[in-house]
Write a protein that holds these residues in place. Sequence first.
Motif, PDB file in Angstrom:
ATOM      1  N   GLU A 141       0.855  -1.186   0.000  1.00  0.00           N
ATOM      2  CA  GLU A 141       0.000   0.000   0.000  1.00  0.00           C
ATOM      3  C   GLU A 141       0.889   1.234   0.000  1.00  0.00           C
ATOM      4  O   GLU A 141       1.870   1.303   0.738  1.00  0.00           O
ATOM      5  CB  GLU A 141      -0.907   0.052   1.229  1.00  0.00           C
ATOM      6  N   VAL A 142       0.520   2.195  -0.833  1.00  0.00           N
ATOM      7  CA  VAL A 142       1.221   3.467  -0.921  1.00  0.00           C
ATOM      8  C   VAL A 142       0.171   4.560  -0.706  1.00  0.00           C
ATOM      9  O   VAL A 142      -0.816   4.617  -1.444  1.00  0.00           O
ATOM     10  CB  VAL A 142       1.917   3.634  -2.288  1.00  0.00           C
ATOM     11  N   LEU A 143       0.356   5.352   0.331  1.00  0.00           N
ATOM     12  CA  LEU A 143      -0.599   6.397   0.694  1.00  0.00           C
ATOM     13  C   LEU A 143      -2.013   5.822   0.835  1.00  0.00           C
ATOM     14  O   LEU A 143      -3.003   6.434   0.444  1.00  0.00           O
ATOM     15  CB  LEU A 143      -0.573   7.540  -0.327  1.00  0.00           C
ATOM     16  N   GLY A 144      -2.077   4.609   1.368  1.00  0.00           N
ATOM     17  CA  GLY A 144      -3.359   3.971   1.641  1.00  0.00           C
ATOM     18  C   GLY A 144      -3.990   3.253   0.471  1.00  0.00           C
ATOM     19  O   GLY A 144      -5.069   2.671   0.608  1.00  0.00           O
ATOM     20  N   ASP A 145      -3.352   3.267  -0.690  1.00  0.00           N
ATOM     21  CA  ASP A 145      -3.901   2.619  -1.892  1.00  0.00           C
ATOM     22  C   ASP A 145      -2.980   1.512  -2.385  1.00  0.00           C
ATOM     23  O   ASP A 145      -1.756   1.601  -2.259  1.00  0.00           O
ATOM     24  CB  ASP A 145      -4.062   3.625  -3.034  1.00  0.00           C
ATOM     25  N   ASP A 146      -3.570   0.514  -2.999  1.00  0.00           N
ATOM     26  CA  ASP A 146      -2.809  -0.520  -3.695  1.00  0.00           C
ATOM     27  C   ASP A 146      -2.345   0.094  -5.014  1.00  0.00           C
ATOM     28  O   ASP A 146      -3.176   0.578  -5.798  1.00  0.00           O
ATOM     29  CB  ASP A 146      -3.714  -1.727  -3.961  1.00  0.00           C
ATOM     30  N   PRO A 147      -1.038   0.121  -5.295  1.00  0.00           N
ATOM     31  CA  PRO A 147      -0.558   0.724  -6.538  1.00  0.00           C
ATOM     32  C   PRO A 147      -1.191   0.110  -7.788  1.00  0.00           C
ATOM     33  O   PRO A 147      -1.363   0.798  -8.794  1.00  0.00           O
ATOM     34  CB  PRO A 147       0.954   0.474  -6.514  1.00  0.00           C
ATOM     35  N   ARG A 148      -1.552  -1.167  -7.735  1.00  0.00           N
ATOM     36  CA  ARG A 148      -2.162  -1.829  -8.897  1.00  0.00           C
ATOM     37  C   ARG A 148      -3.533  -1.256  -9.214  1.00  0.00           C
ATOM     38  O   ARG A 148      -3.921  -1.174 -10.368  1.00  0.00           O
ATOM     39  CB  ARG A 148      -2.288  -3.339  -8.679  1.00  0.00           C
ATOM     40  N   SER A 149      -4.292  -0.862  -8.195  1.00  0.00           N
ATOM     41  CA  SER A 149      -5.638  -0.333  -8.441  1.00  0.00           C
ATOM     42  C   SER A 149      -5.706   1.184  -8.287  1.00  0.00           C
ATOM     43  O   SER A 149      -6.677   1.800  -8.712  1.00  0.00           O
ATOM     44  CB  SER A 149      -6.649  -1.000  -7.506  1.00  0.00           C
ATOM     45  N   GLY A 150      -4.677   1.797  -7.696  1.00  0.00           N
ATOM     46  CA  GLY A 150      -4.683   3.243  -7.491  1.00  0.00           C
ATOM     47  C   GLY A 150      -4.595   4.043  -8.766  1.00  0.00           C
ATOM     48  O   GLY A 150      -5.061   5.174  -8.842  1.00  0.00           O
ATOM     49  N   GLY A 151      -3.953   3.463  -9.787  1.00  0.00           N
ATOM     50  CA  GLY A 151      -3.872   4.083 -11.100  1.00  0.00           C
ATOM     51  C   GLY A 151      -3.297   5.481 -11.103  1.00  0.00           C
ATOM     52  O   GLY A 151      -2.467   5.847 -10.270  1.00  0.00           O
TER      53      GLY A 151
END
Length: 164
Positions: free
Chosen positions: A62-72
């Motif tokens: 998680e990066v800044l609370g988001d999954d990089p794969r779905s954060g786009g």
Amino acid sequence: MALAVQTFDLTKQFGQVLALDRLSLEIPEGSIFGVIGPNGAGKSTLMRLLVDVLKPTSGHVEVLGDDPRSGGKDLRARLGYLPGEFRVEAQLTGRQHLRFWASLSPGRDAMRRGRTSQTASILTSAASRGSCRRATSRNSAWCRLSCTARNCSSWTSPPLVLIR
């Protein structure tokens, strides 16, 4: 405290080569965190996983609370990333480089023009204070390049800047 980066059993394999082996870490927001190690230790692989250039073999990030794969692109707009392969065109001036990087950044034209002027002033001030020593033209060019790169990676004041 919120976390800027969190990984759990993060693993990346390239064929038979295990580049990252079950890495678990937490990096709090507001901290400065360095990853050190010899060539082949997985530092670049980790950075590329954090910015979704690579897909993990297994584990979670998680990066800044988001999954990089779905954060786009919404997540990427909140990151500043300076890859180790950063290069500039020799025929461009420092201001031209800043304009180029500004043109790639999200935001209004007026904001980009303001950032270009602000960053050019900061770099000019650093050079006049001797922050960039001019022992050789090669060293001077490298200093200008690295100063420009560091400033462009944080162009939009992102909450997380990753420098490889």
